[in-house]
Design a protein around this motif. Sequence first.
Motif, PDB file in Angstrom:
ATOM      1  N   GLY A   1      34.887  32.783  45.744  1.00 54.66           N
ATOM      2  CA  GLY A   1      35.526  32.581  44.590  1.00 54.66           C
ATOM      3  C   GLY A   1      35.803  34.015  44.586  1.00 54.66           C
ATOM      4  N   LEU A   2      37.288  33.988  44.396  1.00 50.13           N
ATOM      5  CA  LEU A   2      38.030  35.314  43.706  1.00 50.13           C
ATOM      6  C   LEU A   2      37.159  35.895  42.335  1.00 50.13           C
ATOM      7  CD1 LEU A   2      40.208  36.925  44.579  1.00 50.13           C
ATOM      8  CD2 LEU A   2      41.523  35.929  44.125  1.00 50.13           C
ATOM      9  N   GLY A   3      37.680  34.793  40.997  1.00 51.90           N
ATOM     10  CA  GLY A   3      36.930  35.792  40.802  1.00 51.90           C
ATOM     11  C   GLY A   3      35.907  36.203  40.571  1.00 51.90           C
ATOM     12  N   THR A   4      34.547  35.186  40.750  1.00 52.11           N
ATOM     13  CA  THR A   4      33.818  36.324  41.108  1.00 52.11           C
ATOM     14  C   THR A   4      33.542  37.445  41.982  1.00 52.11           C
ATOM     15  OG1 THR A   4      32.532  33.909  40.716  1.00 52.11           O
ATOM     16  CG2 THR A   4      30.690  35.721  41.433  1.00 52.11           C
ATOM     17  N   ALA A   5      34.118  37.187  43.291  1.00 51.57           N
ATOM     18  CA  ALA A   5      33.719  38.642  44.086  1.00 51.57           C
ATOM     19  C   ALA A   5      34.856  39.286  43.535  1.00 51.57           C
ATOM     20  CB  ALA A   5      34.725  38.439  45.481  1.00 51.57           C
ATOM     21  N   VAL A   6      35.456  39.066  42.668  1.00 52.12           N
ATOM     22  CA  VAL A   6      36.644  40.622  41.474  1.00 52.12           C
ATOM     23  C   VAL A   6      35.660  41.474  40.732  1.00 52.12           C
ATOM     24  CG1 VAL A   6      38.679  41.068  40.127  1.00 52.12           C
ATOM     25  CG2 VAL A   6      39.034  40.222  42.717  1.00 52.12           C
ATOM     26  N   LYS A   7      35.072  40.097  40.106  1.00 55.55           N
ATOM     27  CA  LYS A   7      34.156  40.693  39.677  1.00 55.55           C
ATOM     28  C   LYS A   7      33.196  41.786  39.636  1.00 55.55           C
ATOM     29  CE  LYS A   7      30.722  39.517  35.737  1.00 55.55           C
ATOM     30  NZ  LYS A   7      28.911  40.665  36.180  1.00 55.55           N
ATOM     31  N   ALA A   8      31.781  41.153  41.282  1.00 51.02           N
ATOM     32  CA  ALA A   8      30.807  41.980  41.724  1.00 51.02           C
ATOM     33  C   ALA A   8      31.223  43.397  42.143  1.00 51.02           C
ATOM     34  CB  ALA A   8      30.752  41.034  42.623  1.00 51.02           C
TER      35      ALA A   8
ATOM     36  N   LYS B   1      33.661  47.708  29.428  1.00 45.62           N
ATOM     37  CA  LYS B   1      32.761  47.723  28.394  1.00 45.62           C
ATOM     38  C   LYS B   1      31.509  47.613  28.528  1.00 45.62           C
ATOM     39  CE  LYS B   1      36.422  45.988  25.349  1.00 45.62           C
ATOM     40  NZ  LYS B   1      36.163  44.762  24.769  1.00 45.62           N
ATOM     41  N   ARG B   2      31.085  47.604  30.016  1.00 48.70           N
ATOM     42  CA  ARG B   2      29.945  47.543  30.938  1.00 48.70           C
ATOM     43  C   ARG B   2      29.289  48.859  30.643  1.00 48.70           C
ATOM     44  NH1 ARG B   2      32.474  42.381  33.253  1.00 48.70           N
ATOM     45  NH2 ARG B   2      31.826  43.554  34.997  1.00 48.70           N
TER      46      ARG B   2
ATOM     47  N   LYS C   1      31.040  48.219  41.081  1.00 48.78           N
ATOM     48  CA  LYS C   1      30.705  49.463  41.628  1.00 48.78           C
ATOM     49  C   LYS C   1      31.154  50.621  41.767  1.00 48.78           C
ATOM     50  CE  LYS C   1      30.391  46.071  46.318  1.00 48.78           C
ATOM     51  NZ  LYS C   1      30.734  46.148  47.853  1.00 48.78           N
ATOM     52  N   PHE C   2      32.149  50.095  40.839  1.00 50.50           N
ATOM     53  CA  PHE C   2      32.861  51.154  40.091  1.00 50.50           C
ATOM     54  C   PHE C   2      32.040  51.817  38.530  1.00 50.50           C
ATOM     55  CE2 PHE C   2      35.524  49.379  43.011  1.00 50.50           C
ATOM     56  CZ  PHE C   2      36.126  50.719  44.350  1.00 50.50           C
ATOM     57  N   PRO C   3      32.558  53.139  38.332  1.00 48.49           N
ATOM     58  CA  PRO C   3      32.142  53.696  37.195  1.00 48.49           C
ATOM     59  C   PRO C   3      33.198  53.159  36.016  1.00 48.49           C
ATOM     60  CG  PRO C   3      32.942  55.655  38.394  1.00 48.49           C
ATOM     61  CD  PRO C   3      33.070  54.486  39.134  1.00 48.49           C
ATOM     62  N   PRO C   4      32.924  52.844  34.744  1.00 47.73           N
ATOM     63  CA  PRO C   4      32.881  51.998  33.949  1.00 47.73           C
ATOM     64  C   PRO C   4      34.802  51.914  33.706  1.00 47.73           C
ATOM     65  CG  PRO C   4      31.294  52.700  32.930  1.00 47.73           C
ATOM     66  CD  PRO C   4      31.194  53.292  34.347  1.00 47.73           C
ATOM     67  N   ASP C   5      35.319  53.245  33.044  1.00 54.37           N
ATOM     68  CA  ASP C   5      36.433  53.761  33.262  1.00 54.37           C
ATOM     69  C   ASP C   5      37.381  53.731  34.308  1.00 54.37           C
ATOM     70  OD1 ASP C   5      35.229  55.513  34.439  1.00 54.37           O
ATOM     71  OD2 ASP C   5      35.874  57.160  32.834  1.00 54.37           O
ATOM     72  N   TRP C   6      36.353  53.255  35.451  1.00 53.56           N
ATOM     73  CA  TRP C   6      37.773  52.719  36.845  1.00 53.56           C
ATOM     74  C   TRP C   6      37.615  51.349  37.129  1.00 53.56           C
ATOM     75  CZ3 TRP C   6      37.165  57.105  40.770  1.00 53.56           C
ATOM     76  CH2 TRP C   6      37.760  58.347  40.603  1.00 53.56           C
ATOM     77  N   ARG C   7      37.168  50.772  36.203  1.00 48.87           N
ATOM     78  CA  ARG C   7      36.840  49.589  36.359  1.00 48.87           C
ATOM     79  C   ARG C   7      38.090  48.399  35.868  1.00 48.87           C
ATOM     80  NH1 ARG C   7      31.185  48.190  33.973  1.00 48.87           N
ATOM     81  NH2 ARG C   7      30.052  49.774  36.045  1.00 48.87           N
ATOM     82  N   LEU C   8      38.851  47.498  36.592  1.00 50.58           N
ATOM     83  CA  LEU C   8      39.842  46.930  36.237  1.00 50.58           C
ATOM     84  C   LEU C   8      40.235  45.943  35.194  1.00 50.58           C
ATOM     85  CD1 LEU C   8      41.272  46.139  40.129  1.00 50.58           C
ATOM     86  CD2 LEU C   8      41.679  47.744  38.546  1.00 50.58           C
TER      87      LEU C   8
END
Length: 331
Positions: free
Chosen positions: A293-300, A317-318, A304-311
């Motif tokens: 499931g692409l949406g779930t996999a991309v979010k997971a 904001k998390r 793994k990355f610091p908040p300000d490096w997330r897509l």
Amino acid sequence: MSGKPGPPAEEIIKYHKDPETRIATITFDRPGQLNAPTIAARLRYADLLHRAAVDDEVKVLVVRGSGEDLGSGADLFEEMAAQNSADQRHRLAEYRIDDEDVRFPPEGSFRHGATLGQWYANPNSGIRGLQDFKKISILEAKGYCYGWHFYQAADADLVISSDDALFGHPSFRYYGWGPRMWWWAQTMGIRKFQEMVFTGRAFTAAEMYDCNFLNSVVPRDELEAEVERYALACARNRPTDTVFMQKVFFEIMKQFQGEYLGSMLSGFFESMGGRVRPDGPDDFTLGDAIERGLGTAVKANDDKFPPDWRLSKKGRKRKDSPDERGRKRKR
């Protein structure tokens, strides 16, 4: 990216021209799916660029998105469904072919994947059409400017951005390649582009301005007025014949720098992506992500990355994930 069947291409890619100002506008209008173009919409986009390039009532083209974002890339679900369809007509539609006598290269052949990779170097595919556009193009960036929309930003003559925009290509996280890598390296500068590729992180508008990718950055509520200011100035400047000659000069310069060569080369590497061997079971690969499931996999993977490096804007904001907090404590 979207999992829903797409509406007609004419509803996704809107076109309007003003003969008085000689400014035309292409609007990506699918905000519920972050303006993801379907295959048909990408082909319509290429056709509209060709139409505007010939039309004597057009001198300047503005490219923008409706809603909160320019766009987060093409409709990957539709693309994958077309490539994996048992009915080869779905795959051939990508290449503007509607002929039952045409046989697509068989699975297992190099051409099976390379045909698509090399097609992305062709302006008729809706990927690099702005490179051949002989009028002035201005792109309005806001919110997400990812994937296919990021290609358009690199290819436009001028890019005006809101201060909340994010730039990058999710493929650097889930696949590793993008069809236009050579030209991104040229426009951003190789050092900063290498950072984007190797970390997979999104860059802010301020960062993209600092590396000369953007012409102007303004608050969101001033964006449309700033784009209009640039468009009117360009429309009122030298005659269209002069613009055509100027664009020929810049096109020659780009080809001397290897723009088209780079498109062909990155298309070749992307064609070989299926032969990449994961380092371990936790490696994030596109094939596995589609199955999970692409949406779930991309979010997971994003977490793994610091908040300000997330897509993801929500992901940024998390708070840090437990793994990230543990790494910070160890440091």
